[in-house]
Design a protein around this motif. Structure first.
Motif, PDB file in Angstrom:
ATOM      1  N   ALA A 151       9.871  16.438  17.360  1.00 10.75           N
ATOM      2  CA  ALA A 151      10.630  17.218  16.375  1.00 10.75           C
ATOM      3  C   ALA A 151       9.723  18.192  15.636  1.00 10.75           C
ATOM      4  O   ALA A 151      10.095  19.350  15.397  1.00 10.75           O
ATOM      5  CB  ALA A 151      11.335  16.288  15.393  1.00 10.75           C
ATOM      6  N   ASP A 152       8.539  17.753  15.255  1.00 15.45           N
ATOM      7  CA  ASP A 152       7.595  18.623  14.550  1.00 15.45           C
ATOM      8  C   ASP A 152       7.212  19.823  15.420  1.00 15.45           C
ATOM      9  O   ASP A 152       7.176  20.967  14.949  1.00 15.45           O
ATOM     10  CB  ASP A 152       6.320  17.850  14.192  1.00 15.45           C
TER      11      ASP A 152
ATOM     12  N   ARG B 202      10.067  22.273  15.843  1.00 18.42           N
ATOM     13  CA  ARG B 202      10.354  22.953  14.582  1.00 18.42           C
ATOM     14  C   ARG B 202       9.310  24.028  14.295  1.00 18.42           C
ATOM     15  O   ARG B 202       9.626  25.087  13.739  1.00 18.42           O
ATOM     16  CB  ARG B 202      10.381  21.920  13.450  1.00 18.42           C
ATOM     17  N   ALA B 203       8.083  23.795  14.707  1.00 19.85           N
ATOM     18  CA  ALA B 203       7.011  24.747  14.419  1.00 19.85           C
ATOM     19  C   ALA B 203       6.910  25.870  15.455  1.00 19.85           C
ATOM     20  O   ALA B 203       6.196  26.856  15.231  1.00 19.85           O
ATOM     21  CB  ALA B 203       5.678  23.999  14.364  1.00 19.85           C
ATOM     22  N   SER B 204       7.622  25.725  16.548  1.00 19.46           N
ATOM     23  CA  SER B 204       7.503  26.700  17.641  1.00 19.46           C
ATOM     24  C   SER B 204       8.058  28.067  17.248  1.00 19.46           C
ATOM     25  O   SER B 204       9.092  28.173  16.572  1.00 19.46           O
ATOM     26  CB  SER B 204       8.234  26.190  18.890  1.00 19.46           C
TER      27      SER B 204
ATOM     28  N   GLN C  35      14.650  28.133  20.475  1.00 24.56           N
ATOM     29  CA  GLN C  35      14.667  26.684  20.674  1.00 24.56           C
ATOM     30  C   GLN C  35      14.948  26.281  22.115  1.00 24.56           C
ATOM     31  O   GLN C  35      14.363  25.316  22.622  1.00 24.56           O
ATOM     32  CB  GLN C  35      15.684  26.041  19.736  1.00 24.56           C
TER      33      GLN C  35
ATOM     34  N   ARG D  44      12.365  24.023  24.248  1.00 21.96           N
ATOM     35  CA  ARG D  44      12.763  22.739  24.819  1.00 21.96           C
ATOM     36  C   ARG D  44      12.487  22.692  26.320  1.00 21.96           C
ATOM     37  O   ARG D  44      12.042  21.667  26.851  1.00 21.96           O
ATOM     38  CB  ARG D  44      14.245  22.484  24.538  1.00 21.96           C
TER      39      ARG D  44
ATOM     40  N   ASP E 129      12.655  11.973  19.742  1.00 23.38           N
ATOM     41  CA  ASP E 129      12.161  13.124  18.979  1.00 23.38           C
ATOM     42  C   ASP E 129      11.140  12.763  17.905  1.00 23.38           C
ATOM     43  O   ASP E 129      10.392  13.627  17.437  1.00 23.38           O
ATOM     44  CB  ASP E 129      13.321  13.898  18.350  1.00 23.38           C
TER      45      ASP E 129
END
Length: 273
Positions: free
Chosen positions: A4-5, A8-10, A14, A18, A36
């Motif tokens: 998840a981190d 979220r930082a990418s 999304q 993924r 996650d």
């Protein structure tokens, strides 16, 4: 850092993030959800960040993962071949329609690249005899590797040839299909997005975008069985020109078919020998 981190930082969209993370971890999409909060190994994070940087520089997702789904099959992709695109599935559908009533039909795919068109036809019609042609030895090797992985047995014959030049002139095909290079040499899209990383020779004829199509239309009748079909993929604004070339060469029942976006994507006709 957890899944998840990292997502979220990418800086990537999304969906792309993924896809790359699934590739790095070897996970399915559901696992990104159910796992996650799992801490990731440093090397996995490093690999993801390296791939992300390449994607942000414009490199296509398919080349980063080495895979692209087409007509329900997963094809290996390298920088030596054009990345299969969803709109080209129309060409496969038209080929299958052309041979629907012909047992053991013979089909020729000109400019096979990954083999996506030829192998999809062979997979859908195991009784068909399919020939796949490309002038690039590197592209043919990708196609052969895909065939070995995707087909139960050798159902496709591979030939290195500049269009029809090296094909046995005694052969006759019920259908000939091609997704040739049809982008004009001065088209600015060649220097944008994913196209910058794909083989130029698979994208453009280095002319007006119609020279390869002219060659195929001129030579295909010499290899078509009576009432055999020729179908060509072309650019969004080329349908009228391609229909004119087909009619001038003596094809009948000439028409263009629209893809899911409503664009006239493929044109073809029948040749009565």
């Amino acid at each position: 850092m957890t899944v998840a981190d990292l997502l979220r930082a990418s800086s990537l969209p999304q969906l792309e993030a993924r896809i790359l993370l699934m590739h790095v971890l070897g996970w399915r999409r559901t696992e990104l959800i159910t796992r996650d909060l799992l801490p990731l190994a440093e090397d996995a994070v490093a690999r993801f960040e390296s791939l992300s940087a390449r994607r942000l520089a414009g490199e296509p997702i398919a080349q980063l993962t080495g895979k692209r789904e087409f007509f329900g099959l997963d094809f290996d992709v390298t920088p030596d071949v054009l990345i299969p695109r969803p709109e080209t599935e129309l060409l496969v559908e038209l080929a299958l329609e052309a041979i629907v009533d012909t047992p053991n039909a013979r089909v020729l795919d000109l400019g096979t690249g990954t083999g996506a068109i030829a192998l999809s036809i062979a997979h859908a019609r195991p009784d068909a005899r399919v020939w796949a042609v490309d002038r690039s030895a590197a592209a043919l090797q990708v196609a052969r590797d895909n065939a070995a992985r995707l087909l139960d047995k050798s159902a496709v014959t591979f030939i290195q040839s500049d269009w029809t030049a090296n094909i046995d002139p005694s052969l006759r095909f019920e259908a000939i299909v091609s997704n040739p290079p049809y982008i004009a040499s001065d088209d600015p899209h060649l220097e944008q997005g994913d196209l910058r990383f794909e083989p130029r020779g698979a994208l453009t004829d280095d002319a007006d975008g119609l020279s390869a199509i002219r060659t195929i239309i001129e030579t295909a009748p010499l290899l078509l069985a009576s009432h055999g079909a020729l179908w060509l993929e072309h650019g969004y604004d080329q349908a009228q020109a391609v229909r004119g070339l087909l009619e001038a060469r003596g094809f009948t029942d000439v028409r263009s078919m629209r893809d899911l976006a409503g664009i006239e994507r493929c044109s073809g006709g029948l040749f009565i020998a």
